[in-house]
Design an enzyme around this catalytic site. Structure first.
Site, PDB file in Angstrom:
ATOM      1  N   SER A 174       0.830  -1.196   0.000  1.00 47.08           N
ATOM      2  CA  SER A 174       0.000   0.000   0.000  1.00 47.08           C
ATOM      3  C   SER A 174       0.873   1.257   0.000  1.00 47.08           C
ATOM      4  O   SER A 174       1.668   1.447  -0.910  1.00 47.08           O
ATOM      5  CB  SER A 174      -0.957  -0.047   1.205  1.00 47.08           C
ATOM      6  OG  SER A 174      -1.975   0.906   1.083  1.00 47.08           O
ATOM      7  N   ASP A 204      -8.641  -4.854  -6.287  1.00 52.07           N
ATOM      8  CA  ASP A 204      -8.180  -3.908  -5.271  1.00 52.07           C
ATOM      9  C   ASP A 204      -8.241  -2.493  -5.834  1.00 52.07           C
ATOM     10  O   ASP A 204      -7.484  -2.133  -6.740  1.00 52.07           O
ATOM     11  CB  ASP A 204      -6.755  -4.268  -4.854  1.00 52.07           C
ATOM     12  CG  ASP A 204      -6.203  -3.355  -3.771  1.00 52.07           C
ATOM     13  OD1 ASP A 204      -6.953  -2.478  -3.275  1.00 52.07           O
ATOM     14  OD2 ASP A 204      -5.022  -3.528  -3.418  1.00 52.07           O
ATOM     15  N   HIS A 251      -7.648  -5.647  -0.423  1.00 51.31           N
ATOM     16  CA  HIS A 251      -6.407  -4.883  -0.286  1.00 51.31           C
ATOM     17  C   HIS A 251      -5.464  -5.465   0.763  1.00 51.31           C
ATOM     18  O   HIS A 251      -4.301  -5.068   0.824  1.00 51.31           O
ATOM     19  CB  HIS A 251      -6.745  -3.427   0.073  1.00 51.31           C
ATOM     20  CG  HIS A 251      -5.540  -2.534   0.103  1.00 51.31           C
ATOM     21  ND1 HIS A 251      -4.726  -2.340  -0.998  1.00 51.31           N
ATOM     22  CD2 HIS A 251      -4.997  -1.798   1.108  1.00 51.31           C
ATOM     23  CE1 HIS A 251      -3.750  -1.508  -0.675  1.00 51.31           C
ATOM     24  NE2 HIS A 251      -3.896  -1.166   0.592  1.00 51.31           N
TER      25      HIS A 251
END
Length: 421
Positions: free
Chosen positions: A265, A322, A389
């Protein structure tokens, strides 16, 4: 960003979610019939879950697995040795999450819960062969007004522990890897100010000291802020990375050496900035590779060109489901042309592109991509943004990925979806 997988012990058949779109030939009980021979061979290799598969001896081929040829021929089908390396780097990112203090009521909130000497053993990596040599912090450049404290109970921590540098020191592991490896592991978004930085999505020029040399070379404002911002008490993430890399090169530069930067991320975005900074700052830089999970876009096409020129190798693991991998901004290619029947509407697209460019929102994807899909696994909750995610989801899907024609194959899983951060 820390999110958890919501697994089920059996394939999800809840009526509130659509059933996975599996080919009936890909049953759990029988060996599947795959459409391409090389995919069939990949599945045959996966059927034996051996020690050698989990810990491959890379030897003189290590540069191939670090992307010297941009992982050509290793991604589709996914080479078993590369799979093991991707999962191994994912474990380092997991350690960064596990070491972080998420408790906002704790006096040590946003710091590392363990000393450097025991960080990896305490977070489940007792036999990694690596030793943490430097803790890393990121500082937010966002300044909130004082009145915010009166309406929010969340602490406003300016500088937070975001990861670490670890050097391989075990001789057996160095021999197995074919070189001494240095890992920089970076976690995802965790604090309130980091979330605010993520929202600063307009592109901004790279500073002169990062060596781009072009006003058109731009990256996301918030990511750059987290990389270069500092306080009187805490140096910038950039300064810490540069100092530790310089020390590592001085200490081990005469032997085969690699720098592997991995993150999830926000950490994936900072990994790309760090890699670019290292390769452009150090003339004697060893091979620098990025293995990222669920990363957002970072910069524009000029930044991508500079990354390629610098020799930075980037492998992005992307979950098709995602949404984080589809932001920020838009990707607009020069050769794109919409067509409605026989009527081309390139003019409309050009007009739209100019608006987006003027708003500094035209981004470009970088590096090589390994695309997986959470819809293909019956062990994962469908339609859940957080699940899609989650780092655990990514590692679970990589573990089951065979090829683009067989995105997920259930087997004796080396990396269970049931685990959570």
């Amino acid at each position: 960003m820390t999110l958890s997988v919501t697994p089920t012990s059996q394939p999800n058949t809840s009526p509130s979610f659509s059933k996975p779109n599996f080919n009936p030939n890909f049953s759990h009980a029988t060996t599947p019939t795959l459409p391409f021979n090389k995919s069939q061979l990949a599945w045959d290799r996966l059927k034996t879950d051996s020690v050698e598969c989990n810990s491959p001896r890379l030897g003189h081929k290590w540069t191939q697995y670090q992307g010297i040829n941009h992982w050509e021929g290793l991604l589709d089908p996914l080479d078993d040795n590369l799979r093991a390396e991707i999962l191994r780097y994912g474990h380092f990112v997991e350690s960064a999450y596990r070491a972080f203090d998420f408790d906002t009521n704790s006096e040590t909130y946003a710091t590392c819960r363990f000393p450097e000497t025991s960080l990896l053993p305490q977070t489940g990596m007792r036999k990694s062969g690596y030793r943490v040599t430097r803790n890393l912090h990121a500082t937010c450049g966002v300044q909130l007004p004082n009145w915010v404290s009166s309406v929010s109970q969340l602490p406003r921590v300016q500088s937070s522990w975001i990861g670490y540098v670890a050097v391989c020191e075990d001789e057996k592991e160095i021999t197995r890897l074919g070189r001494r490896d240095v890992v920089i592991a970076l976690r995802g978004t965790a604090t309130c100010l980091e979330w605010l930085e993520n929202l600063r999505v307009t592109l901004t020029k790279l500073p002169n000291h990062m060596g781009c040399g072009s006003e058109n070379c731009m990256v996301e404002n918030g990511f750059l802020s987290l990389y270069v911002s500092k306080t009187g008490a805490c140096p910038s993430l950039q300064d810490m990375v540069r100092e530790e890399v310089a020390r590592v090169i001085q200490s081990y530069g005469q032997e085969p050496l690699s720098i592997s930067i991995t993150g999830h991320s926000l950490g994936a975005a900072l990994a790309i900035l760090s890699a670019y900074d290292i390769t452009t700052t150090f003339k004697n830089s060893p091979m620098v590779s990025v293995v990222s999970f669920g990363g957002p876009r970072v910069g524009n096409d000029k930044f991508r060109a500079q990354l390629e020129k610098s020799g930075t190798r980037i492998l992005r693991i992307v979950n098709s489901d995602d949404v984080i991998t589809k932001v920020p901004g838009l990707v607009v290619r020069d050769d794109d042309m919409s067509c409605n029947g026989h009527v081309h509407v390139a003019g409309l697209q050009s007009w739209f592109r100019k608006i987006v460019q003027d708003m500094q929102l035209v981004y470009a994807d970088v590096g090589q991509e390994l695309r997986v899909s959470s819809r293909e696994s019956s062990y994962l909750k469908k339609g859940d943004v957080a699940t899609c995610h989650d780092l655990k989801t990514y590692l679970h899907l990589v573990d089951g990925f065979v090829s683009s024609s067989c995105p997920y194959m259930s087997k004796t899983t080396r990396y269970p979806a049931e685990a959570s951060l």
